[in-house]
Design a protein around this motif. Structure first.
Motif, mmCIF file in Angstrom:
data_model
loop_
_atom_site.group_PDB
_atom_site.id
_atom_site.type_symbol
_atom_site.label_atom_id
_atom_site.label_comp_id
_atom_site.label_asym_id
_atom_site.label_seq_id
_atom_site.Cartn_x
_atom_site.Cartn_y
_atom_site.Cartn_z
ATOM 1 N N ILE A 260 1.065 -1.366 0.048
ATOM 2 C CA ILE A 260 0.051 -0.002 0.028
ATOM 3 C C ILE A 260 0.925 1.176 -0.177
ATOM 4 O O ILE A 260 1.915 1.183 0.524
ATOM 5 C CB ILE A 260 -0.919 0.154 1.166
ATOM 6 C CG1 ILE A 260 -1.857 1.259 1.245
ATOM 7 C CG2 ILE A 260 -0.059 0.204 2.700
ATOM 8 C CD1 ILE A 260 -2.962 1.222 0.038
ATOM 9 N N ILE B 17 0.730 5.222 0.978
ATOM 10 C CA ILE B 17 0.094 6.224 1.689
ATOM 11 C C ILE B 17 0.850 7.658 1.382
ATOM 12 O O ILE B 17 2.021 7.844 1.435
ATOM 13 C CB ILE B 17 0.308 5.968 3.204
ATOM 14 C CG1 ILE B 17 -0.258 4.808 3.642
ATOM 15 C CG2 ILE B 17 -0.383 7.287 4.161
ATOM 16 C CD1 ILE B 17 -1.779 4.575 3.426
ATOM 17 N N GLU C 159 -3.537 9.805 3.255
ATOM 18 C CA GLU C 159 -4.549 9.133 2.559
ATOM 19 C C GLU C 159 -3.962 8.251 1.711
ATOM 20 O O GLU C 159 -2.749 8.373 1.372
ATOM 21 C CB GLU C 159 -5.758 10.059 1.985
ATOM 22 C CG GLU C 159 -4.994 10.908 0.909
ATOM 23 C CD GLU C 159 -5.757 11.708 0.159
ATOM 24 O OE1 GLU C 159 -7.080 11.836 0.570
ATOM 25 O OE2 GLU C 159 -5.408 12.725 -0.819
ATOM 26 N N PRO C 160 -4.581 6.904 1.377
ATOM 27 C CA PRO C 160 -4.064 5.899 0.655
ATOM 28 C C PRO C 160 -4.153 6.467 -0.869
ATOM 29 O O PRO C 160 -4.957 7.374 -1.194
ATOM 30 C CB PRO C 160 -4.950 4.724 0.940
ATOM 31 C CG PRO C 160 -6.341 5.502 1.218
ATOM 32 C CD PRO C 160 -5.830 6.550 2.172
ATOM 33 N N THR D 23 -8.057 2.555 2.406
ATOM 34 C CA THR D 23 -6.639 1.903 2.433
ATOM 35 C C THR D 23 -6.985 0.373 2.352
ATOM 36 O O THR D 23 -6.275 0.017 1.465
ATOM 37 C CB THR D 23 -6.400 1.797 3.909
ATOM 38 O OG1 THR D 23 -5.837 3.227 4.163
ATOM 39 C CG2 THR D 23 -5.055 1.178 4.089
#
Length: 154
Positions: free
Chosen positions: A19, A21, A41-42, A96
């Protein structure tokens, strides 16, 4: 080898999933004045690929981590590159999880930022301010004026 699922609301994801960010520079309008705020925020895979290509963005940095180091069922642990006053975006957990799924689908996007590193060479711009609490009020003056013959068969 895959680690155990870390999130009860996302059984298809594991702690090893990728992921990114982003640290976004946004604004909030309060009492007629605009106040700056930093938001974590993702970043989904499609947005990351566009940002890497150099489009102007409100992100100052983008940090790649594993889902397990970021989220557990009880808490969120932001990367060290983020300042302590960073706020989480609305629906952070749900967004996310959704963004992590985009990287599972588009594996090539993981090659832009290796896990555990932070990318800072973004085309940061506040020319178009991101207002988080803006409201769009639609009025009858916003309607498109059409020619009188638009809906008639001639």
């Amino acid at each position: 080898m895959t680690s155990a699922t870390t999130l009860s609301d996302a059984p298809d994801l594991t702690g090893d999933d990728y992921i990114v960010i982003g640290l976004a520079h946004c604004f909030i309008k309060e009492d007629g004045e605009v106040q700056p705020v930093t938001i974590a925020e993702p970043i989904p895979s499609a947005a990351l690929e566009a940002i890497i290509k150099g489009i102007p963005t409100s992100y100052k940095i983008a940090s790649a981590v594993t889902l397990g180091t970021l989220l557990t069922d009880e808490s969120v642990t932001l990367p060290q590159a983020f300042s302590p006053d960073t706020q989480l975006c609305d629906d952070f957990r749900e967004r996310t999880i959704a963004a992590a799924r985009t990287y599972k689908r588009r594996e090539v996007a993981k090659s832009h930022i290796p896990v555990g590193t932070t990318f800072e060479k973004l085309n940061f711009s506040t020319e178009r301010k991101r207002l988080l609490n803006s409201e769009r009020i639609v009025s009858t003056e916003d309607n498109v004026k059409q020619h009188a013959y638009t809906h008639q068969v001639l």
